[in-house]
Design a protein around this motif. Sequence first.
Motif, PDB file in Angstrom:
ATOM      1  N   PHE A   1      40.245  79.558  -0.861  1.00 39.95           N
ATOM      2  CA  PHE A   1      39.114  79.294   0.017  1.00 39.95           C
ATOM      3  C   PHE A   1      39.552  78.572   1.284  1.00 39.95           C
ATOM      4  N   LEU A   2      40.620  77.789   1.186  1.00 41.37           N
ATOM      5  CA  LEU A   2      41.098  77.023   2.333  1.00 41.37           C
ATOM      6  C   LEU A   2      41.880  77.880   3.316  1.00 41.37           C
ATOM      7  N   ASP A   3      42.629  78.837   2.804  1.00 44.83           N
ATOM      8  CA  ASP A   3      43.462  79.687   3.649  1.00 44.83           C
ATOM      9  C   ASP A   3      43.365  81.126   3.141  1.00 44.83           C
ATOM     10  N   PRO A   4      42.585  81.963   3.816  1.00 42.59           N
ATOM     11  CA  PRO A   4      42.399  83.332   3.316  1.00 42.59           C
ATOM     12  C   PRO A   4      43.683  84.161   3.271  1.00 42.59           C
ATOM     13  N   TYR A   5      44.720  83.728   3.993  1.00 41.30           N
ATOM     14  CA  TYR A   5      45.993  84.435   3.962  1.00 41.30           C
ATOM     15  C   TYR A   5      47.045  83.701   3.141  1.00 41.30           C
ATOM     16  N   GLY A   6      46.633  82.657   2.448  1.00 44.67           N
ATOM     17  CA  GLY A   6      47.554  81.836   1.670  1.00 44.67           C
ATOM     18  C   GLY A   6      48.242  82.573   0.546  1.00 44.67           C
ATOM     19  N   HIS A   7      47.608  83.609   0.026  1.00 45.31           N
ATOM     20  CA  HIS A   7      48.227  84.339  -1.086  1.00 45.31           C
ATOM     21  C   HIS A   7      49.491  85.095  -0.650  1.00 45.31           C
ATOM     22  N   TYR A   8      49.735  85.174   0.654  1.00 48.02           N
ATOM     23  CA  TYR A   8      50.968  85.782   1.145  1.00 48.02           C
ATOM     24  C   TYR A   8      52.143  84.808   1.096  1.00 48.02           C
ATOM     25  N   ASN A   9      51.850  83.519   0.948  1.00 45.66           N
ATOM     26  CA  ASN A   9      52.891  82.498   0.879  1.00 45.66           C
ATOM     27  C   ASN A   9      53.345  82.296  -0.558  1.00 45.66           C
ATOM     28  N   ASP A  10      54.553  81.723  -0.717  1.00 39.33           N
ATOM     29  CA  ASP A  10      54.999  81.413  -2.069  1.00 39.33           C
ATOM     30  C   ASP A  10      54.187  80.229  -2.606  1.00 39.33           C
ATOM     31  N   GLU A  11      54.161  80.079  -3.895  1.00 34.41           N
ATOM     32  CA  GLU A  11      53.298  79.093  -4.569  1.00 34.41           C
ATOM     33  C   GLU A  11      53.598  77.652  -4.150  1.00 34.41           C
ATOM     34  N   GLU A  12      54.854  77.329  -3.947  1.00 35.94           N
ATOM     35  CA  GLU A  12      55.207  75.962  -3.559  1.00 35.94           C
ATOM     36  C   GLU A  12      54.680  75.632  -2.163  1.00 35.94           C
ATOM     37  N   THR A  13      54.713  76.578  -1.249  1.00 35.34           N
ATOM     38  CA  THR A  13      54.179  76.372   0.089  1.00 35.34           C
ATOM     39  C   THR A  13      52.663  76.178   0.036  1.00 35.34           C
ATOM     40  N   VAL A  14      51.996  76.976  -0.773  1.00 37.85           N
ATOM     41  CA  VAL A  14      50.545  76.857  -0.928  1.00 37.85           C
ATOM     42  C   VAL A  14      50.191  75.480  -1.476  1.00 37.85           C
ATOM     43  N   LYS A  15      50.952  75.008  -2.446  1.00 37.58           N
ATOM     44  CA  LYS A  15      50.662  73.715  -3.064  1.00 37.58           C
ATOM     45  C   LYS A  15      50.881  72.551  -2.105  1.00 37.58           C
ATOM     46  N   MET A  16      51.763  72.705  -1.137  1.00 36.14           N
ATOM     47  CA  MET A  16      51.985  71.632  -0.161  1.00 36.14           C
ATOM     48  C   MET A  16      50.773  71.461   0.750  1.00 36.14           C
TER      49      MET A  16
ATOM     50  N   ASN B   1      49.305  65.979  -5.799  1.00 34.63           N
ATOM     51  CA  ASN B   1      50.150  66.070  -6.993  1.00 34.63           C
ATOM     52  C   ASN B   1      50.185  67.441  -7.650  1.00 34.63           C
ATOM     53  N   THR B   2      49.663  68.471  -7.011  1.00 40.19           N
ATOM     54  CA  THR B   2      49.611  69.770  -7.685  1.00 40.19           C
ATOM     55  C   THR B   2      51.002  70.327  -7.987  1.00 40.19           C
ATOM     56  N   ALA B   3      51.945  70.164  -7.076  1.00 41.79           N
ATOM     57  CA  ALA B   3      53.303  70.677  -7.322  1.00 41.79           C
ATOM     58  C   ALA B   3      54.030  69.816  -8.338  1.00 41.79           C
ATOM     59  N   LYS B   4      53.966  68.501  -8.160  1.00 43.50           N
ATOM     60  CA  LYS B   4      54.693  67.586  -9.049  1.00 43.50           C
ATOM     61  C   LYS B   4      54.171  67.655 -10.483  1.00 43.50           C
ATOM     62  N   ASP B   5      52.852  67.685 -10.642  1.00 40.90           N
ATOM     63  CA  ASP B   5      52.236  67.681 -11.973  1.00 40.90           C
ATOM     64  C   ASP B   5      52.047  69.082 -12.552  1.00 40.90           C
ATOM     65  N   GLN B   6      52.406  70.095 -11.797  1.00 36.42           N
ATOM     66  CA  GLN B   6      52.261  71.497 -12.210  1.00 36.42           C
ATOM     67  C   GLN B   6      50.839  71.800 -12.679  1.00 36.42           C
ATOM     68  N   ILE B   7      49.890  71.555 -11.773  1.00 42.89           N
ATOM     69  CA  ILE B   7      48.488  71.859 -12.036  1.00 42.89           C
ATOM     70  C   ILE B   7      47.954  72.792 -10.956  1.00 42.89           C
ATOM     71  N   CYS B   8      46.960  73.569 -11.310  1.00 46.91           N
ATOM     72  CA  CYS B   8      46.373  74.545 -10.394  1.00 46.91           C
ATOM     73  C   CYS B   8      44.877  74.234 -10.260  1.00 46.91           C
ATOM     74  N   PRO B   9      44.412  73.844  -9.063  1.00 43.50           N
ATOM     75  CA  PRO B   9      42.998  73.525  -8.884  1.00 43.50           C
ATOM     76  C   PRO B   9      42.146  74.787  -8.758  1.00 43.50           C
ATOM     77  N   HIS B  10      41.164  74.912  -9.643  1.00 42.81           N
ATOM     78  CA  HIS B  10      40.245  76.058  -9.629  1.00 42.81           C
ATOM     79  C   HIS B  10      38.841  75.591  -9.308  1.00 42.81           C
ATOM     80  N   LEU B  11      38.126  76.377  -8.508  1.00 45.76           N
ATOM     81  CA  LEU B  11      36.747  76.077  -8.162  1.00 45.76           C
ATOM     82  C   LEU B  11      35.835  76.680  -9.220  1.00 45.76           C
TER      83      LEU B  11
END
Length: 81
Positions: free
Chosen positions: A33-48, A54-64
């Motif tokens: 929702f924050l970046d409509p083109y974010g799915h083109y980036n790798d997961e670590e870049t998206v998490k930054m 703490n999403t990258a460090k804690d290995q969690i995925c925020p879902h709406l």
Amino acid sequence: MAMCPLCNALKTVEMTCPTCKARLEDSGKVSDFLDPYGHYNDEETVKMGDGYPNTAKDQICPHLMVCQECGYDEVKFIQET
């Protein structure tokens, strides 16, 4: 690398709305929702840039999670495996 069980359809989450008691639906990753083109980036870049420090460090995925009845929404952090 860890993966989100909801994003990969390995698991579902059952939550009820605290306002009207209807079932909350998973509307996907918050970053979608924050970046409509974010799915083109790798997961670590998206998490930054997802707004959660703490999403990258804690290995969690925020879902709406959204209630289709009353419009209530909340973010649920899903532990990646």
